[in-house]
Design a protein around this motif. Sequence first.
Motif, mmCIF file in Angstrom:
data_model
loop_
_atom_site.group_PDB
_atom_site.id
_atom_site.type_symbol
_atom_site.label_atom_id
_atom_site.label_comp_id
_atom_site.label_asym_id
_atom_site.label_seq_id
_atom_site.Cartn_x
_atom_site.Cartn_y
_atom_site.Cartn_z
ATOM 1 N N ARG A 120 61.528 23.351 16.715
ATOM 2 C CA ARG A 120 62.731 23.889 17.356
ATOM 3 C C ARG A 120 63.846 24.106 16.333
ATOM 4 N NH1 ARG A 120 64.667 25.881 22.402
ATOM 5 N NH2 ARG A 120 66.471 26.979 21.554
ATOM 6 N N PRO A 140 66.762 32.255 21.256
ATOM 7 C CA PRO A 140 65.430 31.948 21.767
ATOM 8 C C PRO A 140 65.439 31.795 23.291
ATOM 9 C CG PRO A 140 65.978 30.543 19.900
ATOM 10 C CD PRO A 140 67.239 31.226 20.305
ATOM 11 N N ALA A 194 63.487 29.888 26.235
ATOM 12 C CA ALA A 194 62.567 28.769 26.428
ATOM 13 C C ALA A 194 61.401 29.158 27.327
ATOM 14 C CB ALA A 194 63.317 27.582 27.025
ATOM 15 N N GLU A 195 60.207 28.724 26.926
ATOM 16 C CA GLU A 195 58.988 28.932 27.703
ATOM 17 C C GLU A 195 58.312 27.579 27.887
ATOM 18 O OE1 GLU A 195 58.351 31.831 28.852
ATOM 19 O OE2 GLU A 195 59.230 33.323 27.492
ATOM 20 N N CYS A 202 58.822 28.954 22.808
ATOM 21 C CA CYS A 202 59.924 29.883 23.021
ATOM 22 C C CYS A 202 59.581 31.277 22.510
ATOM 23 C CB CYS A 202 61.207 29.387 22.347
ATOM 24 S SG CYS A 202 61.108 29.250 20.560
ATOM 25 N N SER A 203 60.302 32.266 23.034
ATOM 26 C CA SER A 203 60.153 33.650 22.605
ATOM 27 C C SER A 203 61.455 34.097 21.962
ATOM 28 C CB SER A 203 59.834 34.565 23.794
ATOM 29 O OG SER A 203 58.580 34.249 24.342
ATOM 30 N N HIS A 263 56.435 34.973 19.510
ATOM 31 C CA HIS A 263 56.208 33.830 20.392
ATOM 32 C C HIS A 263 55.876 32.632 19.494
ATOM 33 C CE1 HIS A 263 56.410 36.619 23.588
ATOM 34 N NE2 HIS A 263 55.139 37.037 23.562
#
Length: 216
Positions: A6, A21, A23-24, A28-29, A41
């Motif tokens: 991160r 970014p 969040a996924e 993250c994308s 990604h």
Amino acid sequence: MDKTVRAWVDGWVLSRGAAPPVAESWGCSVDVGETEHVSRHVLGATNGAVEEAVVRKVADGVTGAGVWLKVFAEPSVVGPWLGAGWWVDPEPGFLMSVPLTGTSGDSAPPTGYRLRTWSHGDVTRLLLAAPDGSCAARGQIAAIGRTAVADRIETAPGHRRRGLGRLVVRTLTHAAAARGATTGVLAGTPDGRALYESLGWRVEAPLTSAKFTGGA
């Protein structure tokens, strides 16, 4: 999401001027906005925590050319998990970190070379010009709180093995430490790994870089 991953994402985004970014569930994308690098990604797991099913799911969801995938595992492991249309860099990258406390910069460049640093916001850039005025080496570093992410560090082929890379890294990390950063993070290449390790950096995880080309 792994904290070092991160930190690298946040610093890279600041360094490159990319979009914040998103969040996924898997990481993250990031929208980059370049023709050959539209977005990326970044999976948040590292080493043994990287799951094949997750990598396949993220990769299978990519349909546009110019989208990159960053996975913190060996290319030989990740490559077979990707479907048609993916180009995988055969050389592994390396997520690396180093404590910056007590970091000091070298005093001066070699005779004939000119060193200049400048900052815009929290990003410091460095140019090491050769005696003829061409670029001998360069780099930049983005400081975010207690972490600084080194980026785009390179030495021109005709100026290697003269200690210029070492000078660039030490000068940039010294600048970041002066801003209050205590940890350095970067994604290094196989060629750069030896240089960074000689300066105290350690490998946190291997890094696979893959790009979707849109064709088989």
